[in-house]
Design an enzyme around this catalytic site. Structure first.
Site, short mmCIF file in Angstrom:
data_model
loop_
_atom_site.label_atom_id
_atom_site.label_comp_id
_atom_site.label_asym_id
_atom_site.label_seq_id
_atom_site.Cartn_x
_atom_site.Cartn_y
_atom_site.Cartn_z
N HIS A 107 0.85 -1.19 0.00
CA HIS A 107 0.00 0.00 0.00
C HIS A 107 0.89 1.24 0.00
CE1 HIS A 107 -3.51 2.45 0.70
NE2 HIS A 107 -2.87 3.07 1.67
N GLU A 147 8.84 1.42 -2.71
CA GLU A 147 8.01 0.21 -2.83
C GLU A 147 8.80 -0.92 -3.50
OE1 GLU A 147 3.97 0.59 -4.35
OE2 GLU A 147 4.02 2.74 -3.96
C1 GRF Z 1 1.41 0.91 -6.17
O1 GRF Z 1 1.61 2.21 -5.74
C2 GRF Z 1 0.91 0.04 -5.05
O2 GRF Z 1 1.40 0.42 -3.81
C3 GRF Z 1 -0.57 0.26 -5.09
O3 GRF Z 1 -0.90 0.38 -6.44
C4 GRF Z 1 0.25 0.83 -7.17
C5 GRF Z 1 0.50 -0.19 -8.23
O4 GRF Z 1 1.55 0.18 -9.08
N1 GRF Z 1 -1.26 -0.80 -4.40
P1 GRF Z 1 2.25 -0.92 -9.96
O5 GRF Z 1 1.14 -1.57 -10.79
O6 GRF Z 1 2.91 -1.89 -9.07
O7 GRF Z 1 3.21 -0.18 -10.84
#
Ligand code: GRF
Length: 235
Positions: free
Chosen positions: A113, A178
């Protein structure tokens, strides 16, 4: 080693950059999880092409092809079973899962998240963070429970909010975090160092602060240095 790697399936709806980070990490045969498949609820998800180009099996299971939300989740469940999934990693999967589905995978399903939970559950986290004027933002990997963005936290990474940030600059900074955090969290989960126990995450195999940089960044072992750095950029 190979036979012990946890069979992991990633659920996506779009871009798939976190999915790609997990696939890249798992390309190392020493990584304790193996990505055996990617499931998308959108036929045009960009991530599907990325997964296929990395040699990962993909499957599209759209909501429109199913009469109800329950039937859709049942189809995803059976696709997961066909892949022999032991771990499910949600990576930008934009649909709320039914309680029945979550119950089947509880303790085996994780999500990333783009905020420091429990703050900013739901959508538009970066704009809401900017609107709230917070100076530290970030991302969280957590176990999935029936309540949205509410399950036990496994790992978090913080980033500063700079004075002239806007949504694109802040979201790019968080996304970079992330891509580091999710592989670390999946690794810890797959190697059995974290597990869900009731409404908490239980940690094992961490001697002291050494190694805990995997579950919290800035590294708790260097808290003073990192706090000084943060203070310098925080007016
Ligand atoms: C990411 O920011 C994730 O944290 C959220 O949705 C976004 C997805 O991006 N749940 P990606 O598809 O991984 O590029």
């Amino acid at each position: 080693m190979t036979s012990q790697r946890k069979r992991t399936v990633i659920l996506i709806s779009g871009r798939g950059s976190n999915m790609a980070a997990l696939i890249d990490a798992a390309a190392d045969p020493a990584f304790p999880a193996e990505i055996v498949g990617v499931i998308s609820d959108k036929a045009d998800a960009a991530g599907l092409g990325i997964a296929a180009s990395r040699g990962i099996a993909t499957k599209v299971v759209t909501r429109a092809d199913h009469a109800s939300k329950d039937a859709h989740d049942a189809a995803i469940h059976s696709a997961l079973a066909t892949f022999g999934a032991e771990i499910v990693a949600l990576a930008g999967y934009m649909r709320l899962l039914t309680a029945g589905f979550v119950e089947k995978w509880q303790g085996r399903m994780i999500n990333i998240h783009p905020a420091l939970l429990p703050s900013f559950k739901g959508l538009d986290t970066h704009q809401r963070a900017l609107d709230a004027g917070i100076r530290v933002h970030g991302c969280t990997v957590h176990f999935v429970t029936a309540a949205m963005d509410d399950g036990p936290i496994i790992a978090q990474a913080a980033v500063p909010v700079l004075i002239d940030d806007d949504e694109p600059t802040l979201s790019a900074r968080v996304l970079k975090a992330e891509h580091r955090l999710y592989p670390l969290a999946l690794r810890l989960f797959a190697e059995g160092k974290v597990r869900m126990e009731g409404n908490r995450t239980a940690f094992s195999g961490f001697a002291d602060t050494v190694g805990q940089d995997e579950i919290a960044a800035p590294n708790p072992a260097r808290e003073e240095i990192d706090l000084e750095q943060l203070a310098r950029i925080t007016p």
